[in-house]
Design an enzyme around this catalytic site. Sequence first.
Site, PDB file in Angstrom:
ATOM      1  N   GLN A   1      42.907  59.471   0.639  1.00  0.00           N
ATOM      2  CA  GLN A   1      43.312  59.921   1.960  1.00  0.00           C
ATOM      3  C   GLN A   1      44.432  59.012   2.447  1.00  0.00           C
ATOM      4  O   GLN A   1      44.638  57.961   1.863  1.00  0.00           O
ATOM      5  CB  GLN A   1      42.134  59.888   2.914  1.00  0.00           C
ATOM      6  CG  GLN A   1      40.996  60.792   2.489  1.00  0.00           C
ATOM      7  CD  GLN A   1      39.936  60.969   3.578  1.00  0.00           C
ATOM      8  OE1 GLN A   1      40.046  60.470   4.684  1.00  0.00           O
ATOM      9  NE2 GLN A   1      38.884  61.680   3.214  1.00  0.00           N
TER      10      GLN A   1
ATOM     11  N   GLU B   1      42.027  68.028  -2.373  1.00  0.00           N
ATOM     12  CA  GLU B   1      41.536  66.636  -2.419  1.00  0.00           C
ATOM     13  C   GLU B   1      41.672  66.146  -3.850  1.00  0.00           C
ATOM     14  O   GLU B   1      41.100  66.756  -4.769  1.00  0.00           O
ATOM     15  CB  GLU B   1      40.063  66.538  -1.981  1.00  0.00           C
ATOM     16  CG  GLU B   1      39.863  66.702  -0.502  1.00  0.00           C
ATOM     17  CD  GLU B   1      38.419  66.455  -0.058  1.00  0.00           C
ATOM     18  OE1 GLU B   1      37.699  65.669  -0.691  1.00  0.00           O
ATOM     19  OE2 GLU B   1      38.024  67.090   0.943  1.00  0.00           O
TER      20      GLU B   1
ATOM     21  N   GLU C   1      34.107  72.120   0.433  1.00  0.00           N
ATOM     22  CA  GLU C   1      33.007  71.842  -0.507  1.00  0.00           C
ATOM     23  C   GLU C   1      31.721  72.577  -0.094  1.00  0.00           C
ATOM     24  O   GLU C   1      30.674  71.958   0.111  1.00  0.00           O
ATOM     25  CB  GLU C   1      32.794  70.329  -0.650  1.00  0.00           C
ATOM     26  CG  GLU C   1      34.025  69.642  -1.207  1.00  0.00           C
ATOM     27  CD  GLU C   1      33.816  68.228  -1.746  1.00  0.00           C
ATOM     28  OE1 GLU C   1      32.727  67.660  -1.551  1.00  0.00           O
ATOM     29  OE2 GLU C   1      34.752  67.705  -2.366  1.00  0.00           O
TER      30      GLU C   1
HETATM   31  O1  AHR Z   1      37.466  62.477   0.653  1.00  0.00           O
HETATM   32  C1  AHR Z   1      36.144  62.083   0.831  1.00  0.00           C
HETATM   33  C2  AHR Z   1      35.165  63.239   0.653  1.00  0.00           C
HETATM   34  O2  AHR Z   1      35.214  63.696  -0.653  1.00  0.00           O
HETATM   35  C3  AHR Z   1      35.432  64.469   1.478  1.00  0.00           C
HETATM   36  O3  AHR Z   1      34.943  64.372   2.759  1.00  0.00           O
HETATM   37  C4  AHR Z   1      34.706  65.526   0.701  1.00  0.00           C
HETATM   38  O4  AHR Z   1      35.290  66.794   0.860  1.00  0.00           O
HETATM   39  C5  AHR Z   1      34.761  65.023  -0.721  1.00  0.00           C
HETATM   40  O5  AHR Z   1      33.525  65.034  -1.328  1.00  0.00           O
END
Ligand code: AHR
Length: 508
Positions: free
Chosen positions: A358, A309, A178
């Site tokens: 996650q 993600e 990001e």
């Molecule tokens: O997954 C949580 C956060 O979401 C991560 O650290 C970031 O890359 C995204 O904004």
Amino acid sequence: MNPAPALTAVVDIDVPGPTISRHLYGHFAEHLGRCIYDGFWVGEDSEIENIGGIRADVVEALRSIAIPNLRWPGGCFADEYHWTDGVGPRDERPRMVNTHWGDVEENNHFGTHEFMALCELLDAEPYISGNVGSGTVKETSDWVEYLTRAGDSPMARRRAENGRREPWSVKFFGVGNEPWGCGGNLTAQQFSTLARQHATYARNHGENSLYRIAAGGSEDDYVWTEVLMKQLTRGLQDPSPSDLYQAISFHCYTMSGSWMDKGSATEFSEEEYWTTLARAERVGEILAGHVAVMDAYDPAKKVGLALDEWGTWWNVEPGTNPGFLHQQNTLRDALVAAVHFDAFHAHADRLRLANIAQTVNVLQSMLLTDGRRLILTPTYHVFAMSVGHHDARRLPVNPVRAGAVHEADGREVSTVKVSASTKDGTVTITAANLDPTSSAVVELHLRGGDSGVITGAQVLTSADPRDHNTAEDLDRVAPVPFEGAVWDGGLLRLDLPAASFVSLQLSA
Ligand code: AHR
């Protein structure tokens, strides 16, 4: 009389499409809240059964879903992480403040060696996320050397001094995270220059060949993708990408509300349920948008796309640290995952990797830990029921006529999703009925092959899409044998309950 089918489709068994990489079923573990500490890592002295400090039950559960890869150490954390802090004797490792996530102290007890040991236990490919935001090119270069170089070199010697003589094999290496936000607040142009530099020094040592993934934009930021593609080519006139990085990523989260108030994980109305599924369905369009840009510069599809993600993001569980992103996980989350898998399969020729955020205790996790107890979430079960698609060839599912739809959030959501694939003579079929109040019939004409015996049919459903598993009720939402799949002449008929996900195999 049978009810009208919500979907009638032809599955062409004899024209298999691209391989659905198992890496589309990848995972992500960040130093965030209770993901690493309490989730994966309890330490060697813990009363909880562990293998060198790593929770044994977590390893077993993730092996059962054939976890293909694990991304670490972030996320936003990766751009503040200096790998040298996480090697050497644990009690001598420097501490830091995890400013992004909860402002808590990070003791660096879980570092490179612990992560690589975890991947070995899981039999999963490590996906190391490098630090471009606050790290140096030398740090990137040294970390890759430390991880992958054999023989006698400064970093290989340092690794050996820390207890590991042999290099590890590392496939996936992330160049930044990001960068438009927590990873440095850079413009696409600024980042693309840095990405070239870091990717250059993330070298291949010996036999180890890295698959470098340049951090991409958010959701439908196709401009970011285009800037990164231009850096790999000399423009549309010469669309032959260089080998600097092998893939470009992007991130895409799902919520029913806004970033300020994302909605509750467990308390939601039927309207919020549909809004969530409608927003999840956007991922298919967003994938198509990135693919279109990449196709213009790389028609041969040499460069991969990585959605590293994705998942639901809800307001945190009441009473928990807002920076820990701890949320429950209901049947609705499981169906969000099913919608994503369908879109992933559709783009399997360009999408090479995806990581749900996650793995444990954070966001749309597979697992929740509660002291000694381990809770398998409904999302975990959808991953488990989809293992048949790993590295299988996608089979086209061609609707004979338009399937059932529901209008929500300004779009028409297809209420039934069907994916099919083939591997080693076995056909895997997964199907989801998103409708939370009505069952749905699916009729599939399997053309071009033998019908096959239905095996391993399972269904994941529950009386209410808000249902979820807790330490007191571990199996409220868990797969059970599915009786609703029958051959009806040459037709495979599936009777899907409301809000359900089904998987089955057809074997010769
Ligand atoms: O997954 C949580 C956060 O979401 C991560 O650290 C970031 O890359 C995204 O904004």
